[in-house]
Design a protein around this motif. Structure first.
Motif, short mmCIF file in Angstrom:
data_model
loop_
_atom_site.label_atom_id
_atom_site.label_comp_id
_atom_site.label_asym_id
_atom_site.label_seq_id
_atom_site.Cartn_x
_atom_site.Cartn_y
_atom_site.Cartn_z
N ALA A 99 106.85 -78.96 21.08
CA ALA A 99 107.89 -78.75 22.08
C ALA A 99 109.28 -78.64 21.47
O ALA A 99 110.27 -78.46 22.19
CB ALA A 99 107.85 -79.88 23.11
N GLY A 100 109.37 -78.79 20.15
CA GLY A 100 110.66 -78.65 19.49
C GLY A 100 111.46 -79.93 19.40
O GLY A 100 112.69 -79.90 19.25
N PHE A 101 110.78 -81.09 19.47
CA PHE A 101 111.45 -82.37 19.33
C PHE A 101 111.17 -82.95 17.93
O PHE A 101 110.10 -82.73 17.37
CB PHE A 101 110.96 -83.38 20.38
CG PHE A 101 111.36 -83.03 21.79
CD1 PHE A 101 112.65 -83.25 22.25
CD2 PHE A 101 110.43 -82.47 22.67
CE1 PHE A 101 113.01 -82.93 23.54
CE2 PHE A 101 110.78 -82.15 23.97
CZ PHE A 101 112.08 -82.37 24.40
N ARG A 102 112.13 -83.69 17.41
CA ARG A 102 111.97 -84.42 16.15
C ARG A 102 111.86 -85.89 16.47
O ARG A 102 112.80 -86.51 16.95
CB ARG A 102 113.15 -84.16 15.21
CG ARG A 102 113.07 -84.91 13.88
CD ARG A 102 114.24 -84.61 12.98
NE ARG A 102 115.51 -84.99 13.60
CZ ARG A 102 115.99 -86.23 13.61
NH1 ARG A 102 115.30 -87.23 13.07
NH2 ARG A 102 117.16 -86.49 14.18
N ASN A 103 110.70 -86.46 16.21
CA ASN A 103 110.41 -87.84 16.57
C ASN A 103 111.18 -88.79 15.65
O ASN A 103 110.94 -88.80 14.43
CB ASN A 103 108.91 -88.10 16.48
CG ASN A 103 108.49 -89.42 17.08
OD1 ASN A 103 109.30 -90.29 17.35
ND2 ASN A 103 107.19 -89.58 17.29
N VAL A 104 112.09 -89.58 16.19
CA VAL A 104 112.88 -90.50 15.35
C VAL A 104 112.03 -91.66 14.83
O VAL A 104 112.48 -92.41 13.96
CB VAL A 104 114.12 -91.03 16.11
CG1 VAL A 104 115.06 -89.89 16.48
CG2 VAL A 104 113.70 -91.84 17.34
N PHE A 105 110.82 -91.81 15.33
CA PHE A 105 109.92 -92.85 14.83
C PHE A 105 108.78 -92.25 14.01
O PHE A 105 107.71 -92.84 13.89
CB PHE A 105 109.37 -93.68 15.99
CG PHE A 105 110.39 -94.63 16.56
CD1 PHE A 105 110.63 -95.86 15.97
CD2 PHE A 105 111.13 -94.27 17.68
CE1 PHE A 105 111.58 -96.72 16.48
CE2 PHE A 105 112.09 -95.12 18.21
CZ PHE A 105 112.32 -96.36 17.60
N ALA A 106 109.03 -91.10 13.41
CA ALA A 106 107.98 -90.42 12.64
C ALA A 106 107.62 -91.17 11.35
O ALA A 106 106.58 -90.89 10.75
CB ALA A 106 108.42 -88.99 12.30
N ARG A 107 108.46 -92.11 10.92
CA ARG A 107 108.14 -92.89 9.71
C ARG A 107 107.10 -93.98 10.01
O ARG A 107 106.39 -94.42 9.12
CB ARG A 107 109.39 -93.53 9.12
CG ARG A 107 110.40 -92.53 8.57
CD ARG A 107 111.41 -93.21 7.66
NE ARG A 107 112.17 -94.25 8.35
CZ ARG A 107 113.32 -94.04 9.00
NH1 ARG A 107 113.83 -92.80 9.06
NH2 ARG A 107 113.96 -95.02 9.59
#
Length: 263
Positions: A181-189
């Motif tokens: 959807a074009g979002f960058r997950n800030v909890f991807a770490r």
């Protein structure tokens, strides 16, 4: 000799050909079975299988996704049970597979979901319909990707639970869908579904905080407490089914994501 198939967990499953009494332990896969026109073949579903509504009202319910009622399943005498690695408890699956063929899905991305759809079509003698559905979903996501590539990514936190707050992180289907959807997950770490405090969310400075409708039913009344801790983030309620269901409902997700990004 009944056919032997390998499920998405690498398990060998011997099946009747074709199965005529199916129990589904996963809401998104239940809806898929309905869309493949298997009304008469499906004899049992869970209490969370809310789509389609007439199945939810009329089909026998075998408990929840995590707490299966073994006595109800025994009465239904299925010759195929369809489950999922994440949604069903390993203890239930181990108990069930001693008596019934149990085919398990394991979904991390769209490729896994499309494979599941095509395989369920094969298992249930609905291959042409499943292949057509998978092709339509794949095409819709290709179109979505062409749209989101033209937009800058938006940093986001996706909340799935309250008290304690929990977010979707990497190694989840939701994280994959956020990316589509074009979002960058800030909890991807982080991995999976970590517990977080609102202060920790604020520290990541997400441009938008998405409050899912499931498994926790976030409502308008919850926005104020989150906004007080995260005043710089936009906060939106979102349809969790369109981020986390990996059956035929995927056909609706790309248009929803486009509309969400436009807002």
């Amino acid at each position: 000799m009944p056919p032997i198939v390998t499920d998405q967990m690498g398990r060998k499953v011997q099946l009747p050909a074709p199965p005529l009494r199916i129990v589904s332990l996963v809401p998104s896969q239940t809806e898929l079975l309905a869309d493949l026109k298997l009304d008469e073949a499906v004899v049992g579903i869970t209490k969370f299988c809310v789509h389609p509504e007439h199945w939810y009202r009329n089909k026998d319910r075998v408990g929840g996704t995590k707490e299966v009622k073994m006595n109800v399943i025994e009465q239904l005498a299925p010759n195929l049970i369809i489950g999922n690695k994440e949604e069903n408890s390993p203890e239930d699956i181990l108990a069930l597979e001693k008596h019934y063929p149990v085919w398990m899905s394991d979904i991390e991305d769209l490729e896994d979901a499309l494979e599941m759809i095509r395989t369920v079509g094969l298992l249930t003698n609905r291959q042409p319909a499943a292949e057509e559905l998978a092709g339509q979903i794949q095409g819709a996501f290709i179109d979505l990707g062409q749209y989101t590539q033209r937009l800058p990514p938006v940093s986001a936190a996706y909340l799935i639970w309250r008290d304690p707050y929990m977010v979707a992180a990497r190694e989840t289907f939701i994280d994959y869908m956020l990316q589509q959807a074009g979002f960058r997950n800030v909890f991807a770490r982080e991995r999976r579904y970590p517990e977080v405090r609102l202060e920790a969310i604020a520290a990541r400075e997400p441009e938008v905080i998405l409050l899912s409708s499931e498994p926790y039913p976030f409502k308008d009344k919850h926005i104020a407490e989150i906004r007080s801790a995260c005043p710089t983030s936009e906060i939106r309620l979102v349809d969790g089914e369109l981020f986390s269901w990996y059956g035929s409902r995927l056909l609706k997700s790309p248009a929803y994501f486009k509309a969400l990004r436009q807002r």
